[in-house]
Scaffold this motif. Structure first.
Motif, PDB file in Angstrom:
ATOM      1  N   ILE A 239     174.152  23.589  55.518  1.00  0.00           N
ATOM      2  CA  ILE A 239     172.739  23.283  55.290  1.00  0.00           C
ATOM      3  C   ILE A 239     172.013  23.130  56.624  1.00  0.00           C
ATOM      4  O   ILE A 239     170.906  23.650  56.813  1.00  0.00           O
ATOM      5  N   ALA A 240     172.633  22.423  57.576  1.00  0.00           N
ATOM      6  CA  ALA A 240     172.011  22.244  58.888  1.00  0.00           C
ATOM      7  C   ALA A 240     171.796  23.586  59.571  1.00  0.00           C
ATOM      8  O   ALA A 240     170.732  23.852  60.154  1.00  0.00           O
ATOM      9  N   LEU A 241     172.802  24.465  59.498  1.00  0.00           N
ATOM     10  CA  LEU A 241     172.696  25.776  60.148  1.00  0.00           C
ATOM     11  C   LEU A 241     171.566  26.604  59.552  1.00  0.00           C
ATOM     12  O   LEU A 241     170.732  27.161  60.279  1.00  0.00           O
ATOM     13  N   LYS A 242     171.516  26.687  58.236  1.00  0.00           N
ATOM     14  CA  LYS A 242     170.502  27.523  57.599  1.00  0.00           C
ATOM     15  C   LYS A 242     169.108  26.918  57.722  1.00  0.00           C
ATOM     16  O   LYS A 242     168.113  27.636  57.802  1.00  0.00           O
ATOM     17  N   THR A 243     169.022  25.595  57.760  1.00  0.00           N
ATOM     18  CA  THR A 243     167.728  24.955  58.001  1.00  0.00           C
ATOM     19  C   THR A 243     167.219  25.288  59.400  1.00  0.00           C
ATOM     20  O   THR A 243     166.041  25.610  59.595  1.00  0.00           O
ATOM     21  N   ALA A 244     168.099  25.244  60.382  1.00  0.00           N
ATOM     22  CA  ALA A 244     167.708  25.567  61.762  1.00  0.00           C
ATOM     23  C   ALA A 244     167.280  27.021  61.879  1.00  0.00           C
ATOM     24  O   ALA A 244     166.274  27.338  62.533  1.00  0.00           O
ATOM     25  N   GLU A 245     168.028  27.933  61.243  1.00  0.00           N
ATOM     26  CA  GLU A 245     167.663  29.349  61.288  1.00  0.00           C
ATOM     27  C   GLU A 245     166.309  29.586  60.632  1.00  0.00           C
ATOM     28  O   GLU A 245     165.468  30.328  61.157  1.00  0.00           O
ATOM     29  N   GLY A 246     166.089  28.947  59.489  1.00  0.00           N
ATOM     30  CA  GLY A 246     164.814  29.097  58.800  1.00  0.00           C
ATOM     31  C   GLY A 246     163.659  28.517  59.594  1.00  0.00           C
ATOM     32  O   GLY A 246     162.561  29.101  59.628  1.00  0.00           O
ATOM     33  N   THR A 247     163.877  27.374  60.229  1.00  0.00           N
ATOM     34  CA  THR A 247     162.829  26.753  61.037  1.00  0.00           C
ATOM     35  C   THR A 247     162.473  27.642  62.229  1.00  0.00           C
ATOM     36  O   THR A 247     161.292  27.781  62.584  1.00  0.00           O
ATOM     37  N   ALA A 248     163.481  28.251  62.839  1.00  0.00           N
ATOM     38  CA  ALA A 248     163.220  29.148  63.971  1.00  0.00           C
ATOM     39  C   ALA A 248     162.365  30.334  63.539  1.00  0.00           C
ATOM     40  O   ALA A 248     161.413  30.718  64.232  1.00  0.00           O
ATOM     41  N   ARG A 249     162.682  30.916  62.378  1.00  0.00           N
ATOM     42  CA  ARG A 249     161.872  32.044  61.873  1.00  0.00           C
ATOM     43  C   ARG A 249     160.465  31.587  61.522  1.00  0.00           C
ATOM     44  O   ARG A 249     159.481  32.297  61.765  1.00  0.00           O
ATOM     45  N   GLN A 250     160.343  30.386  60.962  1.00  0.00           N
ATOM     46  CA  GLN A 250     159.034  29.843  60.607  1.00  0.00           C
ATOM     47  C   GLN A 250     158.174  29.654  61.846  1.00  0.00           C
ATOM     48  O   GLN A 250     156.996  30.042  61.868  1.00  0.00           O
ATOM     49  N   MET A 251     158.735  29.061  62.893  1.00  0.00           N
ATOM     50  CA  MET A 251     157.981  28.831  64.117  1.00  0.00           C
ATOM     51  C   MET A 251     157.586  30.146  64.782  1.00  0.00           C
ATOM     52  O   MET A 251     156.470  30.284  65.311  1.00  0.00           O
ATOM     53  N   ALA A 252     158.484  31.134  64.739  1.00  0.00           N
ATOM     54  CA  ALA A 252     158.151  32.444  65.306  1.00  0.00           C
ATOM     55  C   ALA A 252     157.005  33.088  64.550  1.00  0.00           C
ATOM     56  O   ALA A 252     156.113  33.713  65.149  1.00  0.00           O
ATOM     57  N   SER A 253     156.992  32.933  63.229  1.00  0.00           N
ATOM     58  CA  SER A 253     155.909  33.487  62.417  1.00  0.00           C
ATOM     59  C   SER A 253     154.585  32.797  62.731  1.00  0.00           C
ATOM     60  O   SER A 253     153.543  33.447  62.863  1.00  0.00           O
ATOM     61  N   TYR A 254     154.618  31.459  62.853  1.00  0.00           N
ATOM     62  CA  TYR A 254     153.414  30.721  63.221  1.00  0.00           C
ATOM     63  C   TYR A 254     152.871  31.200  64.562  1.00  0.00           C
ATOM     64  O   TYR A 254     151.663  31.376  64.742  1.00  0.00           O
ATOM     65  N   LEU A 255     153.764  31.399  65.506  1.00  0.00           N
ATOM     66  CA  LEU A 255     153.369  31.792  66.853  1.00  0.00           C
ATOM     67  C   LEU A 255     152.740  33.182  66.857  1.00  0.00           C
ATOM     68  O   LEU A 255     151.693  33.411  67.480  1.00  0.00           O
ATOM     69  N   ARG A 256     153.366  34.124  66.143  1.00  0.00           N
ATOM     70  CA  ARG A 256     152.795  35.471  66.062  1.00  0.00           C
ATOM     71  C   ARG A 256     151.419  35.454  65.428  1.00  0.00           C
ATOM     72  O   ARG A 256     150.492  36.138  65.889  1.00  0.00           O
ATOM     73  N   SER A 257     151.274  34.665  64.377  1.00  0.00           N
ATOM     74  CA  SER A 257     149.981  34.574  63.701  1.00  0.00           C
ATOM     75  C   SER A 257     148.915  33.988  64.616  1.00  0.00           C
ATOM     76  O   SER A 257     147.788  34.484  64.695  1.00  0.00           O
ATOM     77  N   ALA A 258     149.266  32.923  65.336  1.00  0.00           N
ATOM     78  CA  ALA A 258     148.306  32.280  66.227  1.00  0.00           C
ATOM     79  C   ALA A 258     147.895  33.194  67.377  1.00  0.00           C
ATOM     80  O   ALA A 258     146.725  33.222  67.781  1.00  0.00           O
ATOM     81  N   MET A 259     148.837  33.971  67.892  1.00  0.00           N
ATOM     82  CA  MET A 259     148.563  34.825  69.042  1.00  0.00           C
ATOM     83  C   MET A 259     147.729  36.051  68.687  1.00  0.00           C
ATOM     84  O   MET A 259     147.142  36.683  69.562  1.00  0.00           O
ATOM     85  N   SER A 260     147.670  36.393  67.403  1.00  0.00           N
ATOM     86  CA  SER A 260     146.906  37.579  67.001  1.00  0.00           C
ATOM     87  C   SER A 260     145.596  37.235  66.289  1.00  0.00           C
ATOM     88  O   SER A 260     144.892  38.115  65.830  1.00  0.00           O
ATOM     89  N   ARG A 261     145.252  35.950  66.241  1.00  0.00           N
ATOM     90  CA  ARG A 261     144.113  35.528  65.438  1.00  0.00           C
ATOM     91  C   ARG A 261     142.780  35.899  66.080  1.00  0.00           C
ATOM     92  O   ARG A 261     141.852  36.336  65.397  1.00  0.00           O
ATOM     93  N   THR A 262     142.636  35.742  67.361  1.00  0.00           N
ATOM     94  CA  THR A 262     141.356  35.996  68.042  1.00  0.00           C
ATOM     95  C   THR A 262     141.599  36.828  69.301  1.00  0.00           C
ATOM     96  O   THR A 262     142.725  36.950  69.791  1.00  0.00           O
ATOM     97  N   PHE A 263     140.502  37.374  69.832  1.00  0.00           N
ATOM     98  CA  PHE A 263     140.599  38.151  71.062  1.00  0.00           C
ATOM     99  C   PHE A 263     141.092  37.279  72.212  1.00  0.00           C
ATOM    100  O   PHE A 263     141.928  37.714  73.019  1.00  0.00           O
ATOM    101  N   MET A 264     140.614  36.043  72.302  1.00  0.00           N
ATOM    102  CA  MET A 264     141.020  35.158  73.388  1.00  0.00           C
ATOM    103  C   MET A 264     142.510  34.795  73.276  1.00  0.00           C
ATOM    104  O   MET A 264     143.205  34.666  74.286  1.00  0.00           O
ATOM    105  N   ALA A 265     142.979  34.637  72.028  1.00  0.00           N
ATOM    106  CA  ALA A 265     144.393  34.345  71.842  1.00  0.00           C
ATOM    107  C   ALA A 265     145.245  35.522  72.311  1.00  0.00           C
ATOM    108  O   ALA A 265     146.281  35.339  72.964  1.00  0.00           O
TER     109      ALA A 265
END
Length: 355
Positions: A239-265
């Motif tokens: 459970i710990a392993l799969k939670t960590a893997e899922g959290t890493a993918r979640q954070m990467a998705s958040y980061l990609r979304s934030a970086m593509s939201r605006t021209f300044m980003a």
């Protein structure tokens, strides 16, 4: 003159089979030119790929196998249908027969564990084997075990995990006495289930020469790198392993979304690209791909089923290192130093509750 490291591969394992296994082996060979390979798989799928990698072909013995274990097969089903004749079994059997030093497979985890236990058996002092994973942390890397081999553990089994994990840490991290922590719901000695508290007392009072017991650790301590080895039973570890893997993918998705939201980003991403590339490399699961089955009388490496050729090569790298640094002897010596009177346990089928 040291002999070559002989590596047996289950070419049909994982989500992608030979299309990943064979190019991955070719990558690993570049890093380890003293390696030789025994590849088990379907010749119609494997041989054309081997022709594309002449350097690998030159150091490879190929064995045809009609049977491939599916990723969704139950362990008992895989054992009935694939014993003696599947590419997975034959890769493991190469180790048992002394033809190979290590077997590597990206196949069904439960099936690989059951077949490994039936074929290789466990070490004399070990009741149940475990899967050890290398875990990225703020300080570098740690080893976490068990991450899914068997469910539940008594105090003695947790101590076995600590001893085996510390032996692996000596090889991977080059540490004489790795620090070991027991995963628990709190760091206070009064907290947790009785098995964990009993294991803590044994590790604290046992004077184990090859490890330094650091006490209980909590879930957030794993990523902090609080200890070199984190010990837990397979249910919580998986459970710990799969939670960590899922959290890493979640954070990467958040980061990609934030970086593509605006021209300044997007502009900011260009200026910070070097930092983001460094972060991506740190979080890349291919870097630490490969779990080691500890406690068996032979070395078996489990690659992630969805690994690409770079990830599979990393799993081969791990197996190569375990052989070169004589993992089995280190574990035997550590177990014998602490449990000299232990007697062998009969090998039995792994439970269907494996994860």
């Amino acid at each position: 003159m040291t002999r070559n490291v002989r590596i047996a591969l289950d070419a049909m394992g994982g989500d992608h089979g030979p299309s990943v296994v064979i190019p991955g082996a070719a990558l690993a060979l570049v890093r380890h030119p003293d390696a030789t390979f025994i590849i088990h798989g379907k010749e119609e799928e494997c041989l054309p790929l081997l022709e594309q990698h002449p350097a690998l072909k030159a150091v490879t013995t190929f064995h045809h196998s009609d049977v491939a274990i599916r990723m969704d097969d139950k362990p008992s089903q895989a054992l009935r249908q694939g014993r003696y004749k599947s590419s997975m079994w034959r890769a493991i059997d190469s180790v048992k027969k002394g033809e190979a030093d290590v077997a590597v497979s990206a196949g069904n985890t439960g099936a690989l564990m059951v077949m490994s236990k039936f074929c290789l058996r466990t070490m004399a002092q070990v009741d149940r084997p475990a899967i050890a994973a290398i875990w990225p942390t703020i300080k570098g890397e740690s080893i976490v075990l068990d991450v899914g081999a068997t469910i539940g553990a008594d105090a003695r089994h947790l101590v076995d995990l600590a001893i085996m994990g510390s032996a692996m840490a000596q090889i991977v991290f080059g540490i004489d006495r790795p620090t070991v922590g027991l995963l628990n719901v709190g760091v206070e000695e009064i907290k947790g289930v009785e098995e964990v508290k009993s294991a803590g007392r044994l590790l604290k009072e046992g004077g184990f020469p090859h490890l330094s017991y650091a006490g209980f650790v909590e879930g957030d301590d794993i990523g902090q790198g609080a200890v070199d080895v984190v010990v837990t039973e397979g249910f919580a570890g998986n459970i710990a392993l799969k939670t960590a893997e899922g959290t890493a993918r979640q954070m990467a998705s958040y980061l990609r979304s934030a970086m593509s939201r605006t021209f300044m980003a997007k502009l900011g991403y260009i200026f910070a690209k070097g930092a983001f590339d460094s972060l991506r490399e740190k979080m890349d699961p291919r870097r630490a791909n490969g779990g080691v089955f500890l406690g068996l009388d032979g070395i078996v490496i489990k690659s992630h089923g969805g690994a690409d050729q770079t990830g599979f090569a990393a799993a081969i790298d791990l197996g190569y290192d375990m052989v070169k640094h004589d993992l089995l002897s280190k574990i035997r010596d550590s177990l014998e130093a602490n449990f000299p009177s232990a007697t062998p346990e009969p090998a039995i089928a792994a439970p269907e509750t494996q994860v």
